[in-house]
Design a protein around this motif. Structure first.
Motif, PDB file in Angstrom:
ATOM      1  N   SER A   1      36.109  29.715  53.723  1.00 32.47           N
ATOM      2  CA  SER A   1      35.991  29.871  55.174  1.00 32.47           C
ATOM      3  C   SER A   1      34.568  30.259  55.550  1.00 32.47           C
ATOM      4  O   SER A   1      34.046  29.813  56.578  1.00 32.47           O
ATOM      5  CB  SER A   1      36.996  30.894  55.711  1.00 32.47           C
TER       6      SER A   1
ATOM      7  N   THR B   1      32.403  27.751  57.776  1.00 32.58           N
ATOM      8  CA  THR B   1      31.967  28.293  59.062  1.00 32.58           C
ATOM      9  C   THR B   1      30.459  28.170  59.193  1.00 32.58           C
ATOM     10  O   THR B   1      29.952  27.778  60.250  1.00 32.58           O
ATOM     11  CB  THR B   1      32.417  29.763  59.218  1.00 32.58           C
TER      12      THR B   1
ATOM     13  N   THR C   1      29.208  25.711  62.111  1.00 26.88           N
ATOM     14  CA  THR C   1      28.764  26.401  63.326  1.00 26.88           C
ATOM     15  C   THR C   1      27.429  27.107  63.178  1.00 26.88           C
ATOM     16  O   THR C   1      26.904  27.616  64.156  1.00 26.88           O
ATOM     17  CB  THR C   1      29.820  27.436  63.787  1.00 26.88           C
TER      18      THR C   1
ATOM     19  N   PHE D   1      28.298  34.983  63.611  1.00 25.68           N
ATOM     20  CA  PHE D   1      28.822  34.343  62.396  1.00 25.68           C
ATOM     21  C   PHE D   1      29.950  35.129  61.747  1.00 25.68           C
ATOM     22  O   PHE D   1      31.004  34.574  61.414  1.00 25.68           O
ATOM     23  CB  PHE D   1      27.691  34.128  61.384  1.00 25.68           C
TER      24      PHE D   1
ATOM     25  N   ARG E   1      33.229  34.791  63.636  1.00 22.87           N
ATOM     26  CA  ARG E   1      33.845  33.468  63.440  1.00 22.87           C
ATOM     27  C   ARG E   1      34.398  33.322  62.031  1.00 22.87           C
ATOM     28  O   ARG E   1      35.469  32.745  61.826  1.00 22.87           O
ATOM     29  CB  ARG E   1      32.818  32.360  63.733  1.00 22.87           C
ATOM     30  N   TRP E   2      33.659  33.851  61.054  1.00 21.42           N
ATOM     31  CA  TRP E   2      34.083  33.787  59.657  1.00 21.42           C
ATOM     32  C   TRP E   2      35.408  34.537  59.478  1.00 21.42           C
ATOM     33  O   TRP E   2      36.345  34.022  58.865  1.00 21.42           O
ATOM     34  CB  TRP E   2      33.003  34.377  58.773  1.00 21.42           C
TER      35      TRP E   2
ATOM     36  N   GLN F   1      37.666  35.236  61.765  1.00 21.74           N
ATOM     37  CA  GLN F   1      38.728  34.488  62.457  1.00 21.74           C
ATOM     38  C   GLN F   1      39.193  33.300  61.618  1.00 21.74           C
ATOM     39  O   GLN F   1      40.392  33.040  61.500  1.00 21.74           O
ATOM     40  CB  GLN F   1      38.249  34.014  63.823  1.00 21.74           C
ATOM     41  N   ALA F   2      38.238  32.573  61.023  1.00 18.37           N
ATOM     42  CA  ALA F   2      38.591  31.428  60.175  1.00 18.37           C
ATOM     43  C   ALA F   2      39.380  31.899  58.949  1.00 18.37           C
ATOM     44  O   ALA F   2      40.392  31.304  58.580  1.00 18.37           O
ATOM     45  CB  ALA F   2      37.329  30.681  59.749  1.00 18.37           C
TER      46      ALA F   2
END
Length: 75
Positions: free
Chosen positions: A26, A30, A34, A40, A43-44, A46-47
């Motif tokens: 992930s 990510t 992105t 970052f 987002r990481w 969340q992924a």
């Protein structure tokens, strides 16, 4: 230190393997998709939280198949 009974080895393996691979993959994806910026890590995470529940049962299913294939290939 108290250890987990040996009969839980496949589950412990799946938890550790899915955590590490989910975290790694992930993060890499990510970053590729992105970019790395101030958001970052958010987002990481969340992924990762989306991937881990899929990775855990997948490893429970795939690991025994992989072990059998390795046994067939390795002398």
């Amino acid at each position: 230190m108290r250890k987990i009974p040996k009969k839980y080895t496949p589950i412990v393996f799946a938890v550790i393997m899915s955590f590490l691979m989910g975290l790694f993959m992930s993060g890499v994806l990510t970053a590729i998709l992105t970019g790395i910026d101030a958001n970052f890590v958010s987002r990481w995470l969340q992924a990762f939280l989306r991937v881990w529940p899929i990775a855990f049962p997948a490893i429970l299913v795939v690991a025994p198949i992989a072990r059998r294939l390795v046994t067939m290939i390795v002398e």
